[in-house]
Structure formats: C-alpha cells, structure tokens
Motif scaffolding. Structure first.
Motif, PDB file in Angstrom:
ATOM      1  N   ILE A 277     -21.291  -6.516   5.584  1.00 17.20           N
ATOM      2  CA  ILE A 277     -22.301  -6.875   4.596  1.00 17.20           C
ATOM      3  C   ILE A 277     -22.006  -6.193   3.254  1.00 17.20           C
ATOM      4  N   LEU A 278     -21.713  -4.905   3.265  1.00 17.21           N
ATOM      5  CA  LEU A 278     -21.421  -4.178   2.032  1.00 17.21           C
ATOM      6  C   LEU A 278     -20.196  -4.747   1.327  1.00 17.21           C
ATOM      7  N   GLN A 336     -33.582   7.190  -1.096  1.00 18.90           N
ATOM      8  CA  GLN A 336     -32.494   6.243  -1.280  1.00 18.90           C
ATOM      9  C   GLN A 336     -32.514   5.730  -2.715  1.00 18.90           C
ATOM     10  N   PRO A 337     -31.341   5.481  -3.289  1.00 18.59           N
ATOM     11  CA  PRO A 337     -31.303   5.044  -4.688  1.00 18.59           C
ATOM     12  C   PRO A 337     -31.723   3.594  -4.861  1.00 18.59           C
ATOM     13  N   LEU A 338     -31.990   3.226  -6.104  1.00 19.74           N
ATOM     14  CA  LEU A 338     -32.297   1.847  -6.437  1.00 19.74           C
ATOM     15  C   LEU A 338     -31.205   0.907  -5.925  1.00 19.74           C
ATOM     16  N   GLU A 339     -31.640  -0.255  -5.466  1.00 23.35           N
ATOM     17  CA  GLU A 339     -30.772  -1.324  -4.988  1.00 23.35           C
ATOM     18  C   GLU A 339     -30.263  -1.101  -3.570  1.00 23.35           C
ATOM     19  N   VAL A 356     -24.468   0.691  -4.820  1.00 23.50           N
ATOM     20  CA  VAL A 356     -24.123   1.410  -6.048  1.00 23.50           C
ATOM     21  C   VAL A 356     -23.110   2.506  -5.760  1.00 23.50           C
ATOM     22  N   ASN A 357     -23.337   3.253  -4.681  1.00 20.33           N
ATOM     23  CA  ASN A 357     -22.425   4.333  -4.291  1.00 20.33           C
ATOM     24  C   ASN A 357     -21.434   3.916  -3.218  1.00 20.33           C
ATOM     25  N   GLU A 393     -18.661  12.740  -6.492  1.00 18.50           N
ATOM     26  CA  GLU A 393     -17.875  11.792  -7.285  1.00 18.50           C
ATOM     27  C   GLU A 393     -18.572  10.444  -7.242  1.00 18.50           C
ATOM     28  N   PRO A 394     -19.173  10.006  -8.358  1.00 16.37           N
ATOM     29  CA  PRO A 394     -19.861   8.721  -8.350  1.00 16.37           C
ATOM     30  C   PRO A 394     -18.913   7.568  -8.064  1.00 16.37           C
TER      31      PRO A 394
END
Length: 397
Positions: A277-278, A336-339, A356-357, A393-394
């Motif tokens: 899925i990712l 958990q972050p946005l999205e 995002v990450n 590390e983004p």
C-alpha cells in the motif's frame, strides 16, 4: 536480522532512525510486559522499504510452565485490521469495473432497496438519496454501530443481509459515521461479484501473491503452536489465559467476516501488505493496485462536518477514506503525523502507514481488554512518541 533488531551496520542510524531511539522503543515495549500489563508484544518498524526493527518479547501463554517465548513469527488475531485488506480487495474489483463509487448499494443487494431511516423521534422516513458504494466503503452508509445490533455473526452472510434488510438505517446515508457491519457487507458483495468465498478471493489475489504465508481465516494444526493465547486481566488486574478452543477457526467458518472474524496474521505478513500500500500498489515488482487508487483509499471521502463515532467516543481530528482512518489534525494525541493512515484490532493490534516519512509501524498484542489497560490506543501513542523522537533524517520521498 535478529529478534531484537537489525545487525551488521556500523552507523548510528538505520534508514534515518537512531539505534539509540530503537533501543529505547524496544525497552519501553518490554516494560509493558514486565509490568504485567501484557503477556507479549511483537513490533515491527519499516522505513524506505526496509524493516529496521522487528522485536518480540514475552510469552505465548502466561499459564504455561516452562514459558514458551513469543517470536517474531508468532500468529495473532488481528480482528478489524482485516478491514484494510478487504478494502484493497474491493478496490481491485473497482479497477476491474465491477462496481463504481456512486453505484447504489441496492444494485448489488436488492434487499436494501428502499430502506427507511429512523429519526430521533422514532419516525421512519425515506432515504434522501440512496446509499452508495462510496458510503459503504467509508462506514457512512447509514448502518448503526455493531453494538446496536444483535450478534450478526451467528449465521452466514446471507442471514446478516436478510436481517439488516428488515432494519431501519440509523442516519441518512452520508450524514454520519458508525463503525458497524459495512465491511462484512462488502465481503458479501465481493462474493457475489467474484463467485468465490471471501477467504478464497483474498488468498488468491492478496495473500499468496504477496507471500503472506501465515494469514487467513483458518489455522492449520501445524501452526497451532505458534498462535498466541488471548489473555485478560482478572479482578485483581493479573493476566490470565483464555483457553484456545473457540478462539480460532479449524475449518472455514460459517460467517466469513471480511471485517474481522477470527482473521490471523503475523507482523511480517502484515508488513508485506502495508508496504504494498505504501508503495502505491506495488511490491517486489508485482502491481496489485494503481497508485491513484491507493491515494484515493487514504483520502478523506466523508462529507464536511461528519463526526466519526466509535461507540460513545467522538473521534476528532480524523477523516476516513476507503478502508483507513486518516490523521487530519496535527494536535491529535495519537502522535502520528498529518496524512498518516491507520486502523487497529479489537484485541489490541495496531498499525499505521506514514507516507510523509515513508514509514510503517505495526504492533501486535492479544488481550480481551485490548482498547484499555495499556492496549492499542496507549501503545499506539507511546510508539509514535518514541519512534518520531528517534527519526533524525527526514524522508526525501
């Protein structure tokens, strides 16, 4: 890779996550077991397509002497974490043109034609517009929560449909959100569209191609020794074992619950699905869904102002797509972050996908009080806090 994490690297980070942070994460998860709040816990963290941490701690059954350690390939009941898998299967059929998002559900289930809606004063009124497949896929078709019906799993899927066809809807389609039988209804439609039982279709189209060798509705005798026992706290808060008989299927169940049932899996199996899925529908060179389809699955489809209600709890800050809840408020306490998008299971299993990450996090426990007493919401929050603290590390994706 060892049970306690990856080996063979001399750097301080693995895919941008610090080794120190991963060690702190594992230590905190272990403490939940050491404190007697869980019998076991198995977790997996993946980033940029690589499993950077896979850890198992605790025992299969607190009543056994000598104790049998839980392992990273131990099998758990994932309950409602079946729902995203069903959603993916349904979207395969959508891509094949078998159904459309704006199709009325009654096109596939004539018994639902003309269902009335029960208003707060008890009056039954017609649907303002027919419930659609989009609404069925997002728990907004008008059906009540599971607690608002008798046990719909006593018979088979047709028995469920026959019962629901005699009941009013709880709200106008599209004007609410309730966590009820919608995904089991999707399973019924899946069977009508394919001519296959739910378990056969999932095996042929998802489990076998993805290499999810330990996932399914039926546990073979050869794998029983890998199944974790369910547990519950007694009156003094001490964990006790739930007997294994009746907690898993030895043959195809009469009710093939696409929304959960007694679906079984392992963290690595569930990672393979989640990574597909990712990746936008692709895994190990094979395409399962289009990237645009996957994007739609984790995009909010609820009408503006729709409140998500889980039992008596209002789920603020979330949207819902076609199979996933989606974080829309950065202040949401899950951490958990946005999205990011996610769901969980009745017995405490949890996961999220963070596009995002470029990250996947999965945690498996099996306890009757899975949503309380250090269960899924708390462990999800603790996981998120520790994991994102360790990300140095983004993502460049």
């Amino acid at each position: 890779m060892s049970a306690n994490g990856p080996t063979g690297t001399n750097t301080d980070t693995i895919q941008g996550i610090t080794k120190e942070g991963l060690a702190e994460f594992n230590a905190r998860m272990h403490a939940v077991v050491d404190e007697g709040k869980q019998a076991n816990i198995v977790t997996l963290i993946a980033r940029h397509g690589e499993i950077v941490n896979c850890d198992a701690y605790g025992v299969l059954d607190v009543s056994k002497t000598p104790p049998v350690p839980v392992k990273t390939d131990s099998i758990f009941r994932i309950a409602s974490m079946t729902k995203p898998i069903t959603a993916a299967a349904m979207m395969m059929l959508w891509e094949e043109g078998k159904w459309a998002l704006e199709d009325p559900v009654s096109k596939f289930i004539p018994e639902f034609e003309g269902l009335k809606v029960k208003q707060d004063d008890g009056e039954l009124v017609p649907q303002a517009s027919p419930m659609t497949m989009r609404q069925l896929m997002s728990h907004s078709a008008g059906f009540g929560g599971r607690q608002e019906y008798p046990d719909l799993r006593d018979g088979d899927l047709q028995d469920m449909i026959d019962f629901l066809a005699q009941q009013p809807l709880f709200f106008q389609p599209g004007k609410g959100w309730r966590y009820g039988p919608s995904v089991d209804i999707q399973g019924y439609i899946m069977q009508k569209l394919t001519g296959q039982f739910v378990d056969v279709f999932l095996e042929e189209r998802i489990f076998a191609p993805l290499g999810m060798v330990d996932s399914g509705f039926v546990l073979p005798p050869s794998k029983v020794d890998r199944l974790v026992n369910n547990h519950k706290p007694d009156d003094n808060g001490k964990l006790v074992t739930i007997d294994l008989p009746g907690t898993y299927n030895t043959s195809r169940p009469k009710f093939l619950g696409a929304g959960g049932g007694l679906m079984l899996s392992t963290v690595k199996d569930y990672w393979r699905f989640s990574q597909m899925i990712l990746n936008g529908g692709e895994f190990e060179g094979k395409h399962y869904l289009k990237a645009s389809t996957v994007e739609m699955m984790h995009s909010n489809v609820l009408e503006p102002g729709t409140s998500m209600m889980l039992g008596r709890h209002k789920l603020d800050g979330l949207g819902f797509g076609l199979g996933y809840a989606i974080v829309q408020d950065p202040a949401l306490k899950t951490g958990q972050p946005l999205e990011s998008y996610f769901w969980g299971g009745l017995y405490g299993t949890w996961f999220w996908i963070d596009p995002v990450n470029d990250m996947i996090v999965i945690g498996f426990i099996n306890i009757i009080s899975g949503t309380t007493m250090a269960g899924s919401p708390l462990l999800r929050e603790v996981s998120a806090r520790l994991i994102y603290k360790a990300v140095k590390e983004p993502s460049q994706n």
